[in-house]
Design an enzyme around this catalytic site. Structure first.
Site, PDB file in Angstrom:
ATOM      1  N   SER A 144      32.785 107.809  21.477  1.00 47.99           N
ATOM      2  CA  SER A 144      32.467 109.233  21.607  1.00 47.99           C
ATOM      3  C   SER A 144      33.720 109.967  22.063  1.00 47.99           C
ATOM      4  CB  SER A 144      31.359 109.435  22.651  1.00 47.99           C
ATOM      5  OG  SER A 144      31.189 110.796  22.998  1.00 47.99           O
ATOM      6  N   TYR A 157      27.682 107.920  31.036  1.00 48.63           N
ATOM      7  CA  TYR A 157      27.844 107.884  29.574  1.00 48.63           C
ATOM      8  C   TYR A 157      29.322 107.875  29.204  1.00 48.63           C
ATOM      9  CZ  TYR A 157      27.475 109.311  24.669  1.00 48.63           C
ATOM     10  OH  TYR A 157      27.586 109.382  23.291  1.00 48.63           O
TER      11      TYR A 157
END
Length: 253
Positions: A144, A157
């Site tokens: 990501s 995350y």
């Protein structure tokens, strides 16, 4: 250049929707035999049905990527069914936090790290073993932009996706001379269920994140799938250890 995967076997985790489903359909359209895995049986079977509707051979396997025995069995089942494993897209992942670091619960942190880091590590562990036995292959992991920069209110995350990039680069160095390439895609904000949940929580999110990308919009799953196919193909034969952004310029700011 048209990218083809004729007679190639591809395994995708997290294939029940979003980037995973878009990638499964893209691989199928390019001639691949596709194994779809997901914890969500209904979603995974729906993706598999869509792959078969394109005329491709397909197999669905229900698996939890946090469970070593299930991951090992998943890879073994793909090989038993198709005879080999040429490409793997480790896409299964979760995000469950929208809070500052000190407010994140330990159970939430453990769950995010379990799926996003341990899950990718386990998948690579057994995929690489098979690829070593057959003489090579290509692996792509979903990281990501949060694995490249800090992500406020998403510290666990962000940490998990930084770890995915570390696993990717380390494996690329370890196995490059064995004919195994390992890369990662780093999506910006993509139109997936994760985004839908964020918008439901705060309707202003969609406009805010769209405006944050220099390209002026949110990304589509198909756009990430295109990068996954390139990184999995012979067109990227001299590319390994890459954290490839698909982010509309977000990390260029």
């Amino acid at each position: 250049m048209q990218i083809r995967f004729d007679n190639k076997v591809v395994l995708l985790t997290g294939g029940g929707g979003g980037i995973g489903r878009a990638s499964a359909l893209a691989f199928a359209s390019a001639g691949a035999k596709v194994a779809v895995t997901d914890r969500d049986v209904a979603a995974g079977e729906e993706t598999t049905a869509q792959v078969k509707a394109l005329g491709a051979e397909a197999l669905f396997i229900a698996a939890d990527v946090m469970q070593a025995a299930q991951v090992q069995a998943m890879v073994a089942q793909v090989v038993a069914h198709f005879g080999r494993l040429d490409c793997a897209f480790n896409n299964a992942g979760i995000e469950e936090e929208h809070m500052r670091l000190a407010d994140c619960e330990e159970a939430t942190f453990d769950r995010i790290m379990g799926v996003n880091v341990k899950g990718v590590w386990l998948c690579m562990k057994y995929q690489i073993a098979q690829m070593l036995a057959q003489g090579g292959g290509a692996i792509v992991n979903t990281a990501s932009v949060a694995g490249l920069v800090g992500a406020p209110k998403m510290s666990a995350y962000s940490a998990s996706k930084h770890a995915v990039i570390g696993l990717t680069k380390s494996a690329a160095v370890e196995y490059g001379r064995k004919g195994i390439r390992v890369n990662a895609v780093c999506p910006g904000v993509i139109r997936t269920v994760m985004l839908e949940r964020a918008v439901q929580a705060d309707p202003k999110v969609a406009a805010t994140v769209a405006g944050a990308h220099p390209i002026g919009r949110i990304g589509e799953p198909d756009e990430v799938a295109a990068a996954v196919l390139w990184l999995s193909s012979d067109a990227s034969s001299f590319v390994t250890g890459l954290a490839h952004t698909v982010d509309g310029g977000l990390t260029s700011i």
